[in-house]
Design an enzyme around this catalytic site. Sequence first.
Site, PDB file in Angstrom:
ATOM      1  N   ASN A  63     170.622 120.147  51.970  1.00 47.07           N
ATOM      2  CA  ASN A  63     170.648 121.607  52.054  1.00 47.07           C
ATOM      3  C   ASN A  63     169.679 122.179  53.070  1.00 47.07           C
ATOM      4  O   ASN A  63     169.637 123.382  53.278  1.00 47.07           O
ATOM      5  CB  ASN A  63     170.334 122.211  50.678  1.00 47.07           C
ATOM      6  CG  ASN A  63     171.431 121.903  49.672  1.00 47.07           C
ATOM      7  OD1 ASN A  63     172.599 121.779  50.048  1.00 47.07           O
ATOM      8  ND2 ASN A  63     171.065 121.770  48.411  1.00 47.07           N
ATOM      9  N   LYS A 113     167.474 122.360  56.851  1.00 43.47           N
ATOM     10  CA  LYS A 113     167.835 122.558  58.246  1.00 43.47           C
ATOM     11  C   LYS A 113     167.716 121.234  58.994  1.00 43.47           C
ATOM     12  O   LYS A 113     167.183 120.269  58.476  1.00 43.47           O
ATOM     13  CB  LYS A 113     166.902 123.607  58.856  1.00 43.47           C
ATOM     14  CG  LYS A 113     167.036 124.961  58.181  1.00 43.47           C
ATOM     15  CD  LYS A 113     166.021 125.925  58.664  1.00 43.47           C
ATOM     16  CE  LYS A 113     166.381 126.468  60.016  1.00 43.47           C
ATOM     17  NZ  LYS A 113     167.517 127.389  59.995  1.00 43.47           N
ATOM     18  N   LYS A 140     170.245 119.317  60.389  1.00 42.23           N
ATOM     19  CA  LYS A 140     171.354 118.360  60.394  1.00 42.23           C
ATOM     20  C   LYS A 140     172.069 118.376  61.742  1.00 42.23           C
ATOM     21  O   LYS A 140     172.184 117.346  62.413  1.00 42.23           O
ATOM     22  CB  LYS A 140     172.343 118.694  59.258  1.00 42.23           C
ATOM     23  CG  LYS A 140     171.707 118.640  57.868  1.00 42.23           C
ATOM     24  CD  LYS A 140     172.708 118.898  56.763  1.00 42.23           C
ATOM     25  CE  LYS A 140     173.215 120.319  56.697  1.00 42.23           C
ATOM     26  NZ  LYS A 140     172.180 121.308  56.311  1.00 42.23           N
ATOM     27  N   THR A 141     172.561 119.540  62.108  1.00 42.20           N
ATOM     28  CA  THR A 141     173.194 119.667  63.419  1.00 42.20           C
ATOM     29  C   THR A 141     172.160 119.465  64.524  1.00 42.20           C
ATOM     30  O   THR A 141     172.440 118.831  65.544  1.00 42.20           O
ATOM     31  CB  THR A 141     173.848 121.057  63.570  1.00 42.20           C
ATOM     32  OG1 THR A 141     174.925 121.150  62.648  1.00 42.20           O
ATOM     33  CG2 THR A 141     174.368 121.282  64.988  1.00 42.20           C
ATOM     34  N   THR A 142     170.974 119.993  64.279  1.00 47.55           N
ATOM     35  CA  THR A 142     169.936 119.931  65.308  1.00 47.55           C
ATOM     36  C   THR A 142     169.583 118.492  65.645  1.00 47.55           C
ATOM     37  O   THR A 142     169.406 118.143  66.813  1.00 47.55           O
ATOM     38  CB  THR A 142     168.690 120.698  64.832  1.00 47.55           C
ATOM     39  OG1 THR A 142     169.101 121.924  64.225  1.00 47.55           O
ATOM     40  CG2 THR A 142     167.766 120.995  65.989  1.00 47.55           C
ATOM     41  N   ARG A 168     169.618 112.432  73.797  1.00 50.39           N
ATOM     42  CA  ARG A 168     169.187 111.064  74.101  1.00 50.39           C
ATOM     43  C   ARG A 168     170.289 110.267  74.783  1.00 50.39           C
ATOM     44  O   ARG A 168     170.052 109.554  75.766  1.00 50.39           O
ATOM     45  CB  ARG A 168     168.818 110.347  72.804  1.00 50.39           C
ATOM     46  CG  ARG A 168     167.484 110.745  72.250  1.00 50.39           C
ATOM     47  CD  ARG A 168     167.031 109.687  71.239  1.00 50.39           C
ATOM     48  NE  ARG A 168     165.679 109.966  70.838  1.00 50.39           N
ATOM     49  CZ  ARG A 168     165.302 110.239  69.592  1.00 50.39           C
ATOM     50  NH1 ARG A 168     166.183 110.245  68.615  1.00 50.39           N
ATOM     51  NH2 ARG A 168     164.043 110.488  69.314  1.00 50.39           N
ATOM     52  N   PHE A 206     184.696 130.060  58.709  1.00 51.04           N
ATOM     53  CA  PHE A 206     184.825 130.193  57.268  1.00 51.04           C
ATOM     54  C   PHE A 206     185.152 128.869  56.593  1.00 51.04           C
ATOM     55  O   PHE A 206     185.680 127.966  57.227  1.00 51.04           O
ATOM     56  CB  PHE A 206     185.944 131.186  56.925  1.00 51.04           C
ATOM     57  CG  PHE A 206     185.634 132.584  57.345  1.00 51.04           C
ATOM     58  CD1 PHE A 206     184.971 133.449  56.489  1.00 51.04           C
ATOM     59  CD2 PHE A 206     185.995 133.033  58.602  1.00 51.04           C
ATOM     60  CE1 PHE A 206     184.674 134.752  56.884  1.00 51.04           C
ATOM     61  CE2 PHE A 206     185.699 134.332  59.007  1.00 51.04           C
ATOM     62  CZ  PHE A 206     185.038 135.183  58.144  1.00 51.04           C
ATOM     63  N   TRP A 214     185.272 128.265  52.173  1.00 47.23           N
ATOM     64  CA  TRP A 214     185.883 128.689  50.915  1.00 47.23           C
ATOM     65  C   TRP A 214     185.956 130.206  50.764  1.00 47.23           C
ATOM     66  O   TRP A 214     186.650 130.705  49.895  1.00 47.23           O
ATOM     67  CB  TRP A 214     185.136 128.072  49.730  1.00 47.23           C
ATOM     68  CG  TRP A 214     183.660 128.365  49.768  1.00 47.23           C
ATOM     69  CD1 TRP A 214     182.710 127.684  50.467  1.00 47.23           C
ATOM     70  CD2 TRP A 214     182.975 129.420  49.099  1.00 47.23           C
ATOM     71  NE1 TRP A 214     181.480 128.248  50.276  1.00 47.23           N
ATOM     72  CE2 TRP A 214     181.610 129.309  49.431  1.00 47.23           C
ATOM     73  CE3 TRP A 214     183.383 130.443  48.236  1.00 47.23           C
ATOM     74  CZ2 TRP A 214     180.645 130.188  48.934  1.00 47.23           C
ATOM     75  CZ3 TRP A 214     182.421 131.312  47.750  1.00 47.23           C
ATOM     76  CH2 TRP A 214     181.072 131.179  48.100  1.00 47.23           C
ATOM     77  N   GLU A 218     179.530 119.449  61.012  1.00 47.47           N
ATOM     78  CA  GLU A 218     179.990 120.164  59.807  1.00 47.47           C
ATOM     79  C   GLU A 218     181.336 119.626  59.313  1.00 47.47           C
ATOM     80  O   GLU A 218     182.143 120.363  58.746  1.00 47.47           O
ATOM     81  CB  GLU A 218     180.025 121.677  60.071  1.00 47.47           C
ATOM     82  CG  GLU A 218     178.633 122.179  60.503  1.00 47.47           C
ATOM     83  CD  GLU A 218     178.475 123.689  60.512  1.00 47.47           C
ATOM     84  OE1 GLU A 218     177.580 124.159  59.791  1.00 47.47           O
ATOM     85  OE2 GLU A 218     179.207 124.384  61.218  1.00 47.47           O
TER      86      GLU A 218
END
Lengths: 186, 186
Positions: free
Chosen positions: A25, A27, A29-31, A39, A80, A82, A117
């Site tokens: 949950n 921050k 993850k994408t970063t 790299r 979006f 859900w 995601e």
Amino acid sequence: MIESEHQPVKGPRKRKGLLIVNTGNGKGKTTAALGMVLRAWGRGMPVEVYQFIKPPTANFGEHRAAKRLGIPVYPLGDGFTWKSKDPERTKALALEQWDRARARLIDPDLAVLVLDEFTYPMHYGWLDPAGVVAALQGRRPMLHVVVTGRYAPPELVEAADLVTEMTLIKHPYREQGIKAQPGVEF
Amino acid sequence: MIESEHQPVKGPRKRKGLLIVNTGNGKGKTTAALGMVLRAWGRGMPVEVYQFIKPPTANFGEHRAAKRLGIPVYPLGDGFTWKSKDPERTKALALEQWDRARARLIDPDLAVLVLDEFTYPMHYGWLDPAGVVAALQGRRPMLHVVVTGRYAPPELVEAADLVTEMTLIKHPYREQGIKAQPGVEF
């Protein structure tokens, strides 16, 4: 020498393409996936990024950077999941994006494939995790795949070579009236 | 819309430079900082990276990428901390690097300053965390600072706007004889 994950590990020399999952949950993850992109790009390795939630109009820091670097980043969502007003369209976009991304799994010229995601289409039941895992396991053996998103399904975790959970320890500034900051957060 | 940290948050418009800490025993701490570097670069924001453990000879993916992007990355360490054969030199390098980095805290042209593996000099007692925090709090208000490394001292966590812990959930391949993979891990 400290035991650091950022330094080359001495020992066995075997190489393989890794299936990497950044979940939780918090921050980053994408970063962190973007850091891997940087790299790989720095080493001249071909990278592609497929984003499953962000709409094609997204123009965040990563999109601007990727354009300048010549790294293909394909957002195909409507922002979006859900809470979509048109769930069928939202689902259809995710399935279309997966069709495109899975076709890249066997490209001999691709070194790193980021599925940003991508956990959400599985979490919301639009894609069967077992089918996704089977497709990922059928990839070209040297291809690294990075999947990001909360709620990583157990099948994906089981199949992964590396799973990191990002946990929010402290995030007080949202309550202080501070908005998300361009350049570091998006 | 999902509650995603990667999308601009609607609401208050106030901006400030954030003090961000990526800590924990898992992977992705430096990597997420690199992702922020990429985002900031994508937005044309000046970024500098000071690395406290990696030696000046380091030429990992991030160094190669940064060179191509024109982002200053300054490694100044000897690759060692508590296992150093010359602890005084290791400590001196860390103090020298901090002197250089702290001078950047008030530069009006700098937008993002990354202090990579900067927790270790504090953890090993070479730098007083309270003094470091005081220096960081005296930075130019709009400067974002990102600190990475395990064992973030409580004073730093207390002062930070955002703290993320990276936790290793699964990392089996080291035991399978798979070495660290260039392009994604370093």
